[in-house]
Design a protein around this motif. Structure first.
Motif, PDB file in Angstrom:
ATOM      1  N   VAL A 234      58.596  26.707  75.624  1.00  0.00           N
ATOM      2  CA  VAL A 234      57.596  25.671  75.854  1.00  0.00           C
ATOM      3  C   VAL A 234      57.122  25.139  74.510  1.00  0.00           C
ATOM      4  CG1 VAL A 234      56.778  26.615  78.047  1.00  0.00           C
ATOM      5  CG2 VAL A 234      55.673  27.314  75.934  1.00  0.00           C
ATOM      6  N   ILE A 235      56.524  23.976  74.555  1.00  0.00           N
ATOM      7  CA  ILE A 235      55.857  23.401  73.397  1.00  0.00           C
ATOM      8  C   ILE A 235      54.368  23.684  73.577  1.00  0.00           C
ATOM      9  CG2 ILE A 235      55.263  21.266  72.193  1.00  0.00           C
ATOM     10  CD1 ILE A 235      58.155  22.012  71.770  1.00  0.00           C
TER      11      ILE A 235
ATOM     12  N   GLN B 226      56.863  25.605  69.039  1.00  0.00           N
ATOM     13  CA  GLN B 226      57.720  25.991  70.147  1.00  0.00           C
ATOM     14  C   GLN B 226      57.621  27.503  70.275  1.00  0.00           C
ATOM     15  OE1 GLN B 226      61.630  24.211  70.152  1.00  0.00           O
ATOM     16  NE2 GLN B 226      62.508  26.120  70.880  1.00  0.00           N
TER      17      GLN B 226
ATOM     18  N   ILE C 290      58.442  22.958  64.910  1.00  0.00           N
ATOM     19  CA  ILE C 290      59.347  22.013  65.589  1.00  0.00           C
ATOM     20  C   ILE C 290      59.996  21.052  64.599  1.00  0.00           C
ATOM     21  CG2 ILE C 290      58.174  22.178  67.799  1.00  0.00           C
ATOM     22  CD1 ILE C 290      56.901  19.441  67.138  1.00  0.00           C
TER      23      ILE C 290
ATOM     24  N   HIS D 108      53.612  22.382  77.265  1.00  0.00           N
ATOM     25  CA  HIS D 108      54.570  21.375  77.744  1.00  0.00           C
ATOM     26  C   HIS D 108      55.932  22.038  77.853  1.00  0.00           C
ATOM     27  CE1 HIS D 108      51.704  18.120  76.983  1.00  0.00           C
ATOM     28  NE2 HIS D 108      51.370  18.813  75.922  1.00  0.00           N
ATOM     29  N   HIS D 109      56.540  21.984  79.030  1.00  0.00           N
ATOM     30  CA  HIS D 109      57.868  22.571  79.225  1.00  0.00           C
ATOM     31  C   HIS D 109      58.910  21.699  78.551  1.00  0.00           C
ATOM     32  CE1 HIS D 109      56.750  25.792  81.947  1.00  0.00           C
ATOM     33  NE2 HIS D 109      55.822  24.963  82.377  1.00  0.00           N
ATOM     34  N   ILE D 110      59.879  22.336  77.956  1.00  0.00           N
ATOM     35  CA  ILE D 110      60.970  21.608  77.274  1.00  0.00           C
ATOM     36  C   ILE D 110      61.979  21.184  78.303  1.00  0.00           C
ATOM     37  CG2 ILE D 110      62.855  21.840  75.635  1.00  0.00           C
ATOM     38  CD1 ILE D 110      61.107  23.752  74.064  1.00  0.00           C
TER      39      ILE D 110
END
Length: 64
Positions: free
Chosen positions: A2-3, A17, A42, A62-64
């Protein structure tokens, strides 16, 4: 992965990340907040760093 985006008290946004299990630990009220968590930058060159979640006022995953 994830971010994780986090904001410091001065309004600066930092982005890393990390593994979703590590990031979710920040949001788990049943466990104490760790002093440092493994993450990766990142930007190139990607570096392994440790993030101190106590420094941040807001977090977003935030999901990658």
């Amino acid at each position: 992965m994830v971010i994780l985006k986090a904001m410091t008290p001065d309004g600066t946004i930092h982005t890393w990340q990390m593994l979703e299990t590590d990031a979710r630990h920040c949001f788990d009220d049943s466990k104490p907040l760790p002093n440092r968590m493994p993450a990766s930058t990142i930007d190139t060159p990607i570096e392994r760093v440790f993030v101190n979640p106590h420094q941040f006022m807001q977090w977003e995953l935030h999901h990658i």
